[in-house]
Design an enzyme around this catalytic site. Structure first.
Site, PDB file in Angstrom:
ATOM      1  N   LYS A  39      21.537  63.235  59.965  1.00 47.46           N
ATOM      2  CA  LYS A  39      20.690  62.103  60.158  1.00 47.46           C
ATOM      3  C   LYS A  39      21.593  60.765  60.865  1.00 47.46           C
ATOM      4  O   LYS A  39      21.363  60.183  61.778  1.00 47.46           O
ATOM      5  CB  LYS A  39      19.849  61.652  59.105  1.00 47.46           C
ATOM      6  CG  LYS A  39      18.449  61.702  59.486  1.00 47.46           C
ATOM      7  CD  LYS A  39      17.499  61.511  58.130  1.00 47.46           C
ATOM      8  CE  LYS A  39      16.592  60.684  58.310  1.00 47.46           C
ATOM      9  NZ  LYS A  39      15.497  60.313  57.230  1.00 47.46           N
ATOM     10  N   THR A 124       7.590  52.574  47.613  1.00 49.68           N
ATOM     11  CA  THR A 124       6.233  52.244  46.814  1.00 49.68           C
ATOM     12  C   THR A 124       6.358  52.826  45.432  1.00 49.68           C
ATOM     13  O   THR A 124       6.674  54.289  45.450  1.00 49.68           O
ATOM     14  CB  THR A 124       4.915  52.789  47.516  1.00 49.68           C
ATOM     15  OG1 THR A 124       4.957  52.180  48.775  1.00 49.68           O
ATOM     16  CG2 THR A 124       3.886  52.544  46.838  1.00 49.68           C
ATOM     17  N   LEU A 273     -12.691  49.643  58.718  1.00 49.19           N
ATOM     18  CA  LEU A 273     -13.963  49.831  58.387  1.00 49.19           C
ATOM     19  C   LEU A 273     -14.661  51.026  59.460  1.00 49.19           C
ATOM     20  O   LEU A 273     -15.579  51.210  60.081  1.00 49.19           O
ATOM     21  CB  LEU A 273     -15.153  48.653  58.646  1.00 49.19           C
ATOM     22  CG  LEU A 273     -15.323  47.862  57.246  1.00 49.19           C
ATOM     23  CD1 LEU A 273     -16.311  46.571  57.683  1.00 49.19           C
ATOM     24  CD2 LEU A 273     -15.684  48.597  56.084  1.00 49.19           C
ATOM     25  N   GLY A 276     -14.416  58.090  60.043  1.00 44.70           N
ATOM     26  CA  GLY A 276     -13.842  59.178  60.737  1.00 44.70           C
ATOM     27  C   GLY A 276     -13.871  60.399  60.001  1.00 44.70           C
ATOM     28  O   GLY A 276     -14.744  60.845  59.376  1.00 44.70           O
ATOM     29  N   CYS A 283       1.092  57.359  53.147  1.00 45.66           N
ATOM     30  CA  CYS A 283       0.949  56.490  52.279  1.00 45.66           C
ATOM     31  C   CYS A 283      -0.459  56.692  51.363  1.00 45.66           C
ATOM     32  O   CYS A 283      -0.265  56.751  50.086  1.00 45.66           O
ATOM     33  CB  CYS A 283       1.032  55.088  52.805  1.00 45.66           C
ATOM     34  SG  CYS A 283       2.841  54.779  53.142  1.00 45.66           S
TER      35      CYS A 283
HETATM   36  C1  UDX Z   1      -0.707  52.264  55.669  1.00 50.36           C
HETATM   37  C2  UDX Z   1      -1.053  50.912  55.285  1.00 50.36           C
HETATM   38  O1  UDX Z   1      -1.652  50.406  56.310  1.00 50.36           O
HETATM   39  C3  UDX Z   1       0.360  50.270  55.229  1.00 50.36           C
HETATM   40  O2  UDX Z   1       0.159  48.730  54.761  1.00 50.36           O
HETATM   41  C4  UDX Z   1       1.293  50.877  54.077  1.00 50.36           C
HETATM   42  O3  UDX Z   1       2.438  50.100  54.015  1.00 50.36           O
HETATM   43  C5  UDX Z   1       1.392  52.544  54.596  1.00 50.36           C
HETATM   44  O4  UDX Z   1       0.163  52.958  54.615  1.00 50.36           O
HETATM   45  P1  UDX Z   1      -0.269  53.802  57.864  1.00 50.36           P
HETATM   46  O5  UDX Z   1      -0.090  54.927  56.789  1.00 50.36           O
HETATM   47  O6  UDX Z   1       0.853  53.842  58.740  1.00 50.36           O
HETATM   48  O7  UDX Z   1      -0.218  52.577  57.018  1.00 50.36           O
HETATM   49  O8  UDX Z   1      -1.714  53.908  58.564  1.00 50.36           O
HETATM   50  P2  UDX Z   1      -2.955  53.221  58.699  1.00 50.36           P
HETATM   51  O9  UDX Z   1      -2.981  52.667  59.930  1.00 50.36           O
HETATM   52  O10 UDX Z   1      -3.099  52.203  57.488  1.00 50.36           O
HETATM   53  O11 UDX Z   1      -3.923  54.323  58.532  1.00 50.36           O
HETATM   54  C6  UDX Z   1      -4.008  55.336  57.666  1.00 50.36           C
HETATM   55  C7  UDX Z   1      -4.991  56.133  57.595  1.00 50.36           C
HETATM   56  O12 UDX Z   1      -6.246  55.736  57.512  1.00 50.36           O
HETATM   57  C8  UDX Z   1      -5.106  56.877  59.203  1.00 50.36           C
HETATM   58  O13 UDX Z   1      -5.499  58.256  58.725  1.00 50.36           O
HETATM   59  C9  UDX Z   1      -6.154  56.403  59.827  1.00 50.36           C
HETATM   60  O14 UDX Z   1      -6.501  57.286  60.676  1.00 50.36           O
HETATM   61  C10 UDX Z   1      -7.212  56.238  58.641  1.00 50.36           C
HETATM   62  N1  UDX Z   1      -8.045  55.041  58.795  1.00 50.36           N
HETATM   63  C11 UDX Z   1      -7.503  53.785  59.098  1.00 50.36           C
HETATM   64  C12 UDX Z   1      -9.408  55.288  59.116  1.00 50.36           C
HETATM   65  O15 UDX Z   1      -9.936  56.111  58.923  1.00 50.36           O
HETATM   66  N2  UDX Z   1     -10.209  53.950  59.252  1.00 50.36           N
HETATM   67  C13 UDX Z   1     -10.035  52.996  59.605  1.00 50.36           C
HETATM   68  O16 UDX Z   1     -10.693  51.985  59.512  1.00 50.36           O
HETATM   69  C14 UDX Z   1      -8.395  52.436  59.236  1.00 50.36           C
END
Ligand code: UDX
Length: 467
Positions: A39, A124, A273, A276, A283
């Protein structure tokens, strides 16, 4: 001018690599350490290893100069004033975060401390981790006056990580000593003073030099909880709207209208909101489980989080039932799948609900042709090519002669398909959309049977447009 600080970042995953190049972009000197030699070589050569906006540009600008990549944590520790730990905290079987990597890094740092250091948790981690790091370092014979442990959680989203880092809603610094707080404040000064936003060719985002982002100073424990509570709350918001979408389906209402009506209340807000097929990624699933487990260990009833997880899992099963209700039997059906990543604009498939659904469909005997703009290489490791599982070079190739098209990831390009061409390409014009990317009315106008989440199903109203 803000002061230049020598920083070490341990770990070159999403958080570590983004933090390293962004600290360099803010004017600091950075050593990014990873124990994976392959890496490190790749990063030195300019390969970002992950799909992330602006990352190639920043890596090229700073690699081997303001950001050096190495495997030697001891050297990085000796040279740096602040050491950010950004290694993985995977989920153990009980749901706890596995902190063995964090502990190993803390011990190694302790063995090389040659002056006052601020050790920063960026991964985290559960509340109390800072105390454990402190204990581990002390056990290695380092005096209390030689170091402080600080919590500086990261809130970046995949796909927009670089711009989230440089334009953060807030910077949280959990520090129990003024000396450590001062070092962290100096590191983030280019952002908090607005200085960075005056520079030419900056990474674009919402903040300006006159309205810079705030830095919130808290205790270390509060900062640790802020991170877990924020992610758990966002996951809860998604599960909440998913549960509401199920109610909308039962009542023949439209969840888009409901979400809009709720989101206009400034206390609720419109974000997160979108209903899906459930949240995924590296995370939310892990952090909700870890937060639940922390609460359990501390004797606090937080069963609300178990409900959040339950609703999230059920959302996939509901989508399966929808596919079944559209196609009757599944064995031998040829399905086009758009999207494998856990969300759009990323190649990450960790905990992707799309991958889970494909696995469920394969188990039911469907034949799948999938397309994802960035995640196919990674997906092939989980879903190897076989007689049942294939990959296509674009959405239309995936749709060729399929009994139905399933949308599983919210890639922008999937919301802009040529519907006339799509209709002509599919064997049956059936679209089952797990991400609500299309207007049901428009889909029926284009001759599709269209099912989505929390909205009435649409039937073709007349001959397809252009047919
Ligand atoms: C998330 C947090 O947003 C971020 O602050 C943290 O540091 C890491 O975790 P990430 O995992 O990159 O970030 O994705 P995010 O955009 O938050 O979406 C997470 C999941 O939720 C995805 O599967 C997304 O499709 C889903 N989602 C998100 C929904 O189903 N509906 C929504 O309204 C928003």
């Amino acid at each position: 001018m803000s002061k230049k600080i020598q920083i070490a970042v341990v770990g070159s995953g999403y958080v570590g690599l983004v933090a390293a190049v962004c600290f360099a972009e803010m004017g600091h000197d950075v050593i990014c350490v990873d124990n994976d030699e392959v890496k490190v070589k790749a990063l030195q050569g300019g390969d970002t290893l992950i799909h992330e906006d602006h990352l190639p540009e920043l890596l090229n600008r700073y690699r081997n100069e303001r950001v050096r990549f190495m495997t030697d944590l001891a050297e990085a520790t000796r040279e740096s004033e602040a050491i950010f730990i950004a290694v993985g905290t995977p989920q153990s079987e009980s749901g706890d975060a596995d902190l063995s990597h964090v502990e190993a890094v803390a011990s190694e740092i302790a063995r090389s401390i040659n002056g006052y250091k601020v050790i920063v948790e960026k991964s985290t981690v559960p509340v109390y981790t800072n105390e454990w790091i402190r204990r581990v370092i002390e056990r290695n014979g380092v005096g209390r006056e030689m170091f402080d442990v600080v919590s500086n959680p990261e809130f970046l989203r995949e796909g927009t990580a670089v711009s989230d880092f440089l334009h953060p809603d807030r910077i949280v610094v959990g520090a129990d000593s003024e000396r450590a707080a001062a070092v962290l404040s100096a590191i983030y000064a280019p952002l908090t003073t607005g200085e960075y936003y005056n520079v030419e060719n900056i990474i674009p985002g919402p903040f300006t030099s006159t309205e810079p982002p705030p830095l919130l100073l808290t205790s270390t424990k509060s900062a640790e909880i802020i991170k877990h509570a924020s992610n758990a709350f966002l996951a809860l918001k998604i599960s909440f709207i998913n549960a509401v979408s199920n109610l909308c389906e039962a009542a023949d209402a439209n969840v888009e209208q409901v979400a809009r009506g709720m989101g206009l209340d400034s206390r609720i807000g419109p974000k997160f909101l979108r209903p899906g097929i459930g949240y995924g990624g590296s995370c939310f699933p892990k952090d909700v489980a870890a937060f639940r487990s922390v609460a359990e260990q501390m004797g606090v009833d937080f069963s609300l989080l178990s409900e959040v997880e339950k609703i999230n899992g059920a959302q996939k099963k509901r989508f399966m039932s929808k596919v079944q209700s559209a196609l009757w039997t599944l064995r031998g059906k040829k399905l086009a799948v758009l999207g494998l990543a856990f969300k759009g604009e990323t190649d990450d498939i960790r905990e992707s609900p799309a991958i889970d659904l494909v696995e469920m469909l394969l188990a039911e005997g469907c034949a799948i042709t999938a397309y994802d703009p960035a995640a196919m290489e990674r997906a092939k490791a989980e879903l190897p090519v076989s007689a049942q599982m294939g990959y296509a070079s674009d959405a239309y190739a995936a749709a060729a002669d399929a009994d139905a098209l399933l949308i599983l990831t919210d890639w922008r390009e999937f919301a802009e398909l040529d519907l006339v061409r799509l209709n002509a390409t599919l064997r049956y014009p059936i679209v089952i959309d797990g991400r609500n990317l299309y207007d049901p009315h428009m889909m029926s106008e284009h001759g599709f049977t269209y099912m989505s989440v929390g909205r009435p199903a649409a039937k073709p109203v007349r001959e397809a447009v252009g047919a």
